[in-house]
Design an enzyme around this catalytic site. Structure first.
Site, PDB file in Angstrom:
ATOM      1  N   GLY A 246     -77.106 -70.210  37.073  1.00  0.00           N
ATOM      2  CA  GLY A 246     -76.791 -70.042  35.856  1.00  0.00           C
ATOM      3  C   GLY A 246     -75.064 -69.356  35.639  1.00  0.00           C
ATOM      4  N   SER A 247     -74.407 -68.658  34.354  1.00  0.00           N
ATOM      5  CA  SER A 247     -73.259 -68.584  34.942  1.00  0.00           C
ATOM      6  C   SER A 247     -72.549 -67.276  35.975  1.00  0.00           C
ATOM      7  CB  SER A 247     -73.008 -67.956  33.544  1.00  0.00           C
ATOM      8  OG  SER A 247     -73.507 -66.413  33.139  1.00  0.00           O
ATOM      9  N   GLY A 251     -74.816 -64.236  36.340  1.00  0.00           N
ATOM     10  CA  GLY A 251     -75.188 -64.141  38.088  1.00  0.00           C
ATOM     11  C   GLY A 251     -74.686 -62.921  38.863  1.00  0.00           C
ATOM     12  N   GLU A 268     -75.743 -69.330  42.663  1.00  0.00           N
ATOM     13  CA  GLU A 268     -75.611 -70.967  42.555  1.00  0.00           C
ATOM     14  C   GLU A 268     -74.780 -70.229  41.024  1.00  0.00           C
ATOM     15  OE1 GLU A 268     -75.079 -73.177  44.339  1.00  0.00           O
ATOM     16  OE2 GLU A 268     -76.396 -72.692  45.969  1.00  0.00           O
ATOM     17  N   CYS A 302     -72.980 -77.566  37.115  1.00  0.00           N
ATOM     18  CA  CYS A 302     -71.479 -76.567  37.358  1.00  0.00           C
ATOM     19  C   CYS A 302     -70.622 -77.832  38.286  1.00  0.00           C
ATOM     20  CB  CYS A 302     -72.670 -76.115  38.287  1.00  0.00           C
ATOM     21  SG  CYS A 302     -73.862 -76.613  39.859  1.00  0.00           S
TER      22      CYS A 302
END
Length: 515
Positions: A246-247, A251, A268, A302
């Site tokens: 995620g962001s 994170g 990630e 991403c």
């Protein structure tokens, strides 16, 4: 023009009903206490189906079931666990086409990318099967006579997988298939924007689990919004490892909550990926890589290409060719075979895109093409935009952030030292690339003084990693690694063993301690 899509046959084949429970422990679907949520396609705005979400009480039951399952699953030999994974891969092959369509329709990526995502699931199954016979340790020579030392790896327990909307099924497979062969059990919390993809996957996998009498709770699903379940899951001491995609902003919170209980996390997070294009590049090949990297999945990977760092001698020519391609990109329904750019996932993403464009101009950048929000026939959902290109400077605040949309920045450089400095001068460190036929340039880019990213490529783009290599990045990208290579070690606990096969008891470091 939007083609009429009859999706009922696809939903029926995948076992998706108009109302679906959001909790599964493998083969058993449970009635839930959470709120009902409907899923709409960003391609045409139509209702697909709904999910009755998981509540806290449901989650706690799932965790207890998973803990019980772990005690028996860990004792099954790894190659036999690998055989279950092999069968999951075969089952996914049967449903590749309908599942690919659902990924495309619910998330918005074009059908070819939907198929590619399911192929990633199949590929990681194949990889994990082989890995199940290679969970190796090492032997070491002891300083003490007639002693033997070695290290080995044991299963961790319950692995929590929290996946993002942009890869509704593949990220789960990257984690779950490796976790399974490692002897772990998995609890999956998918993005609330793509619940139906997760439900479909569990329907497919259930066939294999049932045929092999796999304990209930080895693979579980908890479909719940983060505001309901997020902090609870991240703080749960029953979950020794959380894999979160995620962001960076979220994170950081995940890392803190998991770290406070001394748990492990695979993070990630965001990317701000750049391609350096030198005068020695194959320009046509570079153009193709840039376009796919920047507009594929409508810029919602991403690993999407965010920045192009162009040498001043090729800047104008490359810019003109790139702008010309952007102005002809086919934008439309994700399932239309002519479409290359589908919709953004929802109207919130569209708002973020528009806000980023506004900030570009406010900070002194120039929009070269694109940026429009499309309306009218075929664009009724309000989620379609024209991919944009902007001339900027790397230090702009907006350029330092990740806009999860098709917004590409062009930046000019003079020499390779400057290019690498510009490349690395962002908080994120996921994927990177250089286009050049000059080995001195490419090797420098891959060296200690080159790219600071977890992924560095030569003459291919930033987007589209293979499952054979460990996937992940540095800095604000989180430092996690999943999928291939030796990433399996993150899903296991390491143990060092020393065996004394003598009749003496010498101490390490020659210590004398006589009682």
């Amino acid at each position: 023009m939007t083609q009429e899509i009859d999706f009922n046959a696809v939903l029926k084949e995948l076992g998706i009903e108009s109302v679906n429970p959001g909790v599964c422990t493998g083969t058993k679907w449970k009635s839930t206490t959470g709120k009902f949520m409907e899923s709409y396609s960003p391609s045409d705005g139509k209702l697909i189906a709904g999910v009755q979400q998981c509540g806290i009480e449901d989650y706690q039951e799932v965790i207890e079931t998973a803990k019980t399952a772990f005690r028996s699953w860990r004792m099954i030999p790894a190659p036999k666990r690998g055989e279950i994974v092999r069968q999951i891969g075969l089952e996914l092959r049967k449903y590749k086409e309908p599942l690919g369509k659902l990924v495309s329709y619910e998330m918005g990526k074009i059908y070819q990318e939907g198929l590619g995502e399911v192929q990633e699931m199949i590929d990681i199954c194949d990889f994990a099967v082989g890995q199940s016979r290679q969970l190796y340790g090492f032997t070491m020579h002891s300083e003490r006579a007639r002693h033997r030392m070695y290290d080995q790896y044991h299963p961790l327990g319950v692995v929590g997988v929290v996946s993002a909307f942009n890869f509704p099924v593949a990220v789960w497979a990257w984690n779950a298939m490796i976790a399974l062969i490692a002897g772990d059990v998995v609890v999956w919390k998918p993005s609330s924007k793509v619940y139906l993809c997760a439900v479909a996957v569990h329907k497919i996998v259930a066939n294999v689990l049932k045929e092999n009498d796999v304990p209930e709770g080895v693979l579980s699903l908890v479909a719940a919004e983060s505001k309901v379940l997020g902090d609870t899951m991240f703080s749960d001491r029953n979950i020794p490892l959380v894999s979160f995609t995620g962001s960076t902003r979220i994170g950081q919170k995940v890392g803190r909550l998991v770290g406070e209980r001394l748990g492990r996390s695979i993070l990630e997070l965001g990317g701000n990926n750049a391609i350096i294009i030198t005068p020695d590049a194959d320009m046509e090949m570079a153009l193709r890589a840039v376009v796919f990297g920047a507009v594929g999945t409508c810029g919602q990977r991403c690993t999407s290409t965010r920045r192009i760092i162009l040498h001043e001698s090729v800047y104008e020519e490359f810019k003109q060719k790139l702008v010309a391609i952007y102005q002809k990109l086919p934008i439309g329904h994700a399932l239309d075979s002519k479409t290359l750019v589908g919709p953004l996932v929802d109207k919130y993403a569209v708002a973020d895109f528009c806000n980023s464009l506004k900030r570009v101009t406010e900070e002194g950048g120039k929009i070269l093409t694109g940026g429009d929000v499309l309306s009218g026939e075929g664009y009724e959902s309000g989620c379609f935009v024209k991919p944009a290109i902007a001339e900027v400077e790397n230090h702009f605040a907006i350029v330092q952030e990740e806009t999860f949309a098709p917004l590409l920045y062009l930046i000019k450089y003079t020499d390779l030292e400057e290019a690498i400095q510009l490349h690395n001068d962002v908080p994120q460190g996921l994927s990177s690339a250089i286009f050049s036929r000059n080995i001195l340039e490419t090797e420098k880019f891959l060296s200690h003084e080159g790219s600071d990213c977890g992924i560095a490529n030569v003459n291919i783009g930033t987007s589209g990693a293979e499952i054979g290599g460990a996937f992940g990045g540095e800095k604000d990208t989180g430092g996690g690694r999943e999928s291939g290579s030796d990433a399996w070690k993150a899903y296991m606990r390491r143990q060092t063993n020393t065996i004394n096969y003598s009749t003496e008891l010498p101490l390490a470091q020659g210590i004398e301690f006589n009682v």
